[in-house]
Design a protein around this motif. Structure first.
Motif, PDB file in Angstrom:
ATOM      1  N   VAL A 189      -6.050   8.392  -3.793  1.00 33.94           N
ATOM      2  CA  VAL A 189      -6.661   7.867  -5.294  1.00 33.94           C
ATOM      3  C   VAL A 189      -6.398   6.332  -5.772  1.00 33.94           C
ATOM      4  CG1 VAL A 189      -7.983   8.829  -7.309  1.00 33.94           C
ATOM      5  CG2 VAL A 189      -6.901  10.207  -5.493  1.00 33.94           C
ATOM      6  N   PRO A 190      -6.363   5.555  -5.166  1.00 29.40           N
ATOM      7  CA  PRO A 190      -5.625   4.227  -5.221  1.00 29.40           C
ATOM      8  C   PRO A 190      -6.492   3.389  -6.289  1.00 29.40           C
ATOM      9  CG  PRO A 190      -6.583   3.877  -3.207  1.00 29.40           C
ATOM     10  CD  PRO A 190      -6.951   5.454  -3.383  1.00 29.40           C
ATOM     11  N   ASP A 191      -5.591   2.669  -7.066  1.00 29.81           N
ATOM     12  CA  ASP A 191      -6.339   1.688  -7.993  1.00 29.81           C
ATOM     13  C   ASP A 191      -6.542   0.350  -7.211  1.00 29.81           C
ATOM     14  OD1 ASP A 191      -3.864   0.666  -8.113  1.00 29.81           O
ATOM     15  OD2 ASP A 191      -3.510   1.395 -10.035  1.00 29.81           O
ATOM     16  N   ALA A 192      -7.088  -0.584  -7.695  1.00 28.48           N
ATOM     17  CA  ALA A 192      -7.222  -1.894  -7.066  1.00 28.48           C
ATOM     18  C   ALA A 192      -5.900  -2.590  -6.663  1.00 28.48           C
ATOM     19  CB  ALA A 192      -7.995  -2.870  -7.784  1.00 28.48           C
ATOM     20  N   LYS A 193      -4.753  -2.581  -7.426  1.00 28.59           N
ATOM     21  CA  LYS A 193      -3.542  -2.961  -7.293  1.00 28.59           C
ATOM     22  C   LYS A 193      -2.890  -2.170  -6.094  1.00 28.59           C
ATOM     23  CE  LYS A 193      -2.423  -5.272 -11.754  1.00 28.59           C
ATOM     24  NZ  LYS A 193      -1.588  -5.276 -12.654  1.00 28.59           N
ATOM     25  N   THR A 194      -2.876  -0.802  -6.071  1.00 35.89           N
ATOM     26  CA  THR A 194      -2.409  -0.350  -5.235  1.00 35.89           C
ATOM     27  C   THR A 194      -3.010  -0.582  -3.667  1.00 35.89           C
ATOM     28  OG1 THR A 194      -1.725   1.458  -6.589  1.00 35.89           O
ATOM     29  CG2 THR A 194      -1.841   1.938  -4.003  1.00 35.89           C
ATOM     30  N   ARG A 195      -4.341  -0.853  -3.743  1.00 33.16           N
ATOM     31  CA  ARG A 195      -5.177  -0.843  -2.422  1.00 33.16           C
ATOM     32  C   ARG A 195      -4.814  -2.298  -1.811  1.00 33.16           C
ATOM     33  NH1 ARG A 195      -9.758  -0.674  -4.762  1.00 33.16           N
ATOM     34  NH2 ARG A 195      -9.925   1.495  -4.767  1.00 33.16           N
ATOM     35  N   ALA A 196      -4.557  -3.120  -2.826  1.00 31.03           N
ATOM     36  CA  ALA A 196      -4.129  -4.521  -2.176  1.00 31.03           C
ATOM     37  C   ALA A 196      -2.809  -4.613  -1.698  1.00 31.03           C
ATOM     38  CB  ALA A 196      -4.282  -5.437  -3.459  1.00 31.03           C
ATOM     39  N   GLN A 197      -1.934  -3.911  -2.105  1.00 30.94           N
ATOM     40  CA  GLN A 197      -0.571  -4.052  -1.697  1.00 30.94           C
ATOM     41  C   GLN A 197      -0.426  -3.425  -0.324  1.00 30.94           C
ATOM     42  OE1 GLN A 197       3.308  -1.730  -3.610  1.00 30.94           O
ATOM     43  NE2 GLN A 197       3.276  -3.959  -4.119  1.00 30.94           N
ATOM     44  N   LEU A 198      -0.970  -2.045  -0.412  1.00 35.11           N
ATOM     45  CA  LEU A 198      -1.230  -1.376   0.965  1.00 35.11           C
ATOM     46  C   LEU A 198      -1.703  -1.771   2.215  1.00 35.11           C
ATOM     47  CD1 LEU A 198      -1.459   2.335  -0.546  1.00 35.11           C
ATOM     48  CD2 LEU A 198       0.414   1.121   0.261  1.00 35.11           C
ATOM     49  N   THR A 199      -2.898  -2.639   1.738  1.00 33.31           N
ATOM     50  CA  THR A 199      -3.461  -3.393   2.584  1.00 33.31           C
ATOM     51  C   THR A 199      -3.001  -4.548   3.401  1.00 33.31           C
ATOM     52  OG1 THR A 199      -5.788  -3.054   1.839  1.00 33.31           O
ATOM     53  CG2 THR A 199      -5.665  -4.800   3.269  1.00 33.31           C
ATOM     54  N   CYS A 200      -2.114  -5.206   2.419  1.00 37.59           N
ATOM     55  CA  CYS A 200      -0.936  -6.298   2.966  1.00 37.59           C
ATOM     56  C   CYS A 200      -0.029  -5.745   3.880  1.00 37.59           C
ATOM     57  CB  CYS A 200      -0.640  -7.047   1.607  1.00 37.59           C
ATOM     58  SG  CYS A 200       0.552  -8.370   1.814  1.00 37.59           S
ATOM     59  N   ILE A 201       0.469  -4.662   3.207  1.00 34.83           N
ATOM     60  CA  ILE A 201       1.503  -3.992   4.248  1.00 34.83           C
ATOM     61  C   ILE A 201       1.287  -3.705   5.652  1.00 34.83           C
ATOM     62  CG2 ILE A 201       3.323  -1.910   4.553  1.00 34.83           C
ATOM     63  CD1 ILE A 201       3.442  -2.022   1.488  1.00 34.83           C
ATOM     64  N   ALA A 202      -0.016  -3.106   5.668  1.00 32.79           N
ATOM     65  CA  ALA A 202      -0.496  -2.798   7.179  1.00 32.79           C
ATOM     66  C   ALA A 202      -1.166  -4.013   7.769  1.00 32.79           C
ATOM     67  CB  ALA A 202      -1.795  -1.983   6.809  1.00 32.79           C
ATOM     68  N   GLU A 203      -1.471  -5.124   7.311  1.00 31.97           N
ATOM     69  CA  GLU A 203      -1.793  -6.100   7.813  1.00 31.97           C
ATOM     70  C   GLU A 203      -0.826  -6.890   8.465  1.00 31.97           C
ATOM     71  OE1 GLU A 203      -4.413  -8.365   5.204  1.00 31.97           O
ATOM     72  OE2 GLU A 203      -6.243  -7.028   5.834  1.00 31.97           O
ATOM     73  N   ALA A 204       0.360  -6.958   7.898  1.00 26.08           N
ATOM     74  CA  ALA A 204       1.586  -7.613   8.357  1.00 26.08           C
ATOM     75  C   ALA A 204       2.132  -7.022   9.474  1.00 26.08           C
ATOM     76  CB  ALA A 204       2.580  -7.454   7.019  1.00 26.08           C
ATOM     77  N   THR A 205       1.717  -5.882   9.866  1.00 25.07           N
ATOM     78  CA  THR A 205       2.428  -5.273  11.329  1.00 25.07           C
ATOM     79  C   THR A 205       1.219  -4.798  12.260  1.00 25.07           C
ATOM     80  OG1 THR A 205       2.526  -3.139  10.276  1.00 25.07           O
ATOM     81  CG2 THR A 205       4.295  -4.277   9.968  1.00 25.07           C
ATOM     82  N   GLY A 206       0.088  -5.178  11.680  1.00 29.14           N
ATOM     83  CA  GLY A 206      -1.002  -4.817  12.679  1.00 29.14           C
ATOM     84  C   GLY A 206      -1.311  -3.439  12.444  1.00 29.14           C
ATOM     85  N   GLY A 207      -1.202  -2.821  11.314  1.00 34.72           N
ATOM     86  CA  GLY A 207      -1.607  -1.409  10.921  1.00 34.72           C
ATOM     87  C   GLY A 207      -2.800  -1.308  10.736  1.00 34.72           C
TER      88      GLY A 207
END
Length: 426
Positions: A189-207
């Protein structure tokens, strides 16, 4: 509903197609095959105080996560080595220093004892802070050693509370080590900030990043990611390109990974025998915010700097991966050879360049991830193959259209002159 990074999925499909379609099954970057090690997965669970919120199908987030973990533990493939790490599970006080160290290995990565793992999960209760950055560093240490497929699955309901240790930068640093560790993230149930941070983490490693609203989505997605770790993959071999061809690493057919800073040029070398064809492609991942208008260039040159062939691609706006490729068929030699002596190979220099740039607020180190595929195959069997001339088939289509247009123009001109002549006569 589950939200997936479509472009990231396309990038994964591209890499898979290159690995399977371009390379023979026996082509590897090493001379000898290595024994396949069991894949490793570390599940990282947020146990911070906010997990008490009861907004997932009438249950608390913590209860939903526990149920999902039990279902995943029951379904883990026998060959997967599973571990569990927590963050925010022990310290409930206000001391930031202590709160940001609150991460521990709940179940060691290794052969799974399902009863023991479930018992460990059952003891968890929402407690403290959300130190995502330290937890990712700990999980990377949990998975150290060997050449197995490695995956971290992070489940959290909020953004990191321990800045300035930015978890996105932590993920980039982990990826830059060349250990081929993928981080997938799930936001409860993420908010916008959480969504942006988790997306960045995943993209950094190809996840991948997934937004979760229901229990079934959580357990289904985690099980899918654990199963994906068990699928056979080709791990790129870490290499480091040189500033010029003279000192560049010698590459054999295979898949390689490197890092390039913004606007950098890197060189590699490949030997091609007469009668062989070099096929190469490169993909550069934009794992952080970049400015509009960018491109990637792959050039093949001789050791003296003469360009043989090139491939390039450009774009604008948001992207995850930018790719291009080239083919270079080397003609058979007519020189006589003595006995069984092999003809001399030509050293081809490959230059990988990019024209990415970033806003001043974006950290440019480590460099962006690069994947380079190399294959050397038997050349075209006949001159009817357009590649034998170093041209794509589109050139022949263009030539046919030009010739047809010329002939049509000549015929139309002759008919027009004949009609005018008849009109004047009559």
């Amino acid at each position: 509903m589950i939200t997936r990074k479509r472009l990231a999925a396309r990038a994964c499909g591209l890499f898979a197609a290159l690995a399977v379609g371009l390379f023979p099954a026996s082509a590897t970057a090493a001379d000898e095959p290595t024994a396949k090690e069991p894949p490793k997965v570390d599940l990282v669970l947020d146990v911070s105080g906010s997990m008490r919120a009861a907004d997932i199908d009438g249950q608390s987030r913590m209860a939903a996560a526990k149920q999902a973990f039990n279902e995943v533990i029951d379904a883990v493939p026998a060959e997967v080595r599973l571990g569990i790490r927590t963050l925010g599970a022990d310290y409930a006080g206000d001391d930031r220093t202590l709160g940001c160290k609150d991460t521990k290995q709940l179940y060691k990565v290794g052969p799974l004892d399902r009863t023991e793992a479930k018992a460990a999960v059952a003891t968890l209760a929402p407690t403290g802070w959300t130190p995502i950055g330290p937890a990712l560093l700990g999980a990377a240490q949990d998975l150290e050693g060997g050449n197995a497929t490695k995956r971290i699955v992070l489940i959290t309901d909020g953004e990191d509370t321990c800045a300035p240790l930015d978890p996105c930068e932590v993920a980039r640093d982990i990826a830059a080590k060349g250990i081929h560790l993928v981080i997938d993230t799930l936001g409860l149930v993420p908010d916008a900030k959480t969504r942006a941070q988790l997306t960045c983490i995943a993209e950094a490693t190809g996840g991948t990043y997934t937004s979760v609203q229901h229990k079934a989505e959580l357990s289904g997605r985690v099980r899918q990611l654990v199963d994906r770790a068990a699928d056979p993959v080709v791990n790129p071999v870490a290499t480091e390109g040189a500033r010029q061809c003279a000192g560049a690493p010698q590459l054999k057919p295979g898949l390689y990974s490197d890092r390039e800073t913004f606007g950098e040029h890197r060189w590699y070398r490949v030997d091609v025998l007469p009668g062989q064809e070099l096929r190469a492609s490169v993909s550069i991942g934009a794992d952080r915010a970049v400015n509009n208008d960018y491109g990637v260039l792959l050039r093949a040159t001789t050791v003296h700097g003469r360009e043989i062939v090139r491939g390039s691609e450009a774009g604008a706006g948001r992207t995850d991966v930018l790719s291009t490729g080239l083919r270079y068929p080397k003609a058979e030699t007519d020189d006589d050879t003595d006995g069984d002596a092999k003809p001399a190979a030509e050293t081809v220099c490959l230059q990988v360049s990019n024209s990415f740039s970033a806003p001043a607020s974006v950290k440019t180190t480590p460099g962006m991830p690069v994947e380079l595929t190399i294959d050397v195959v038997d050349g075209p069997g006949s001159d009817s193959d357009a590649a034998a001339f170093g041209l794509g088939r589109g050139w022949w289509t263009l030539a046919v259209l030009v010739l047809a247009g010329l002939l049509a123009g000549l015929v139309w001109g002759w008919v027009s002159r004949w009609r005018i002549s008849v009109w004047r006569t009559n």
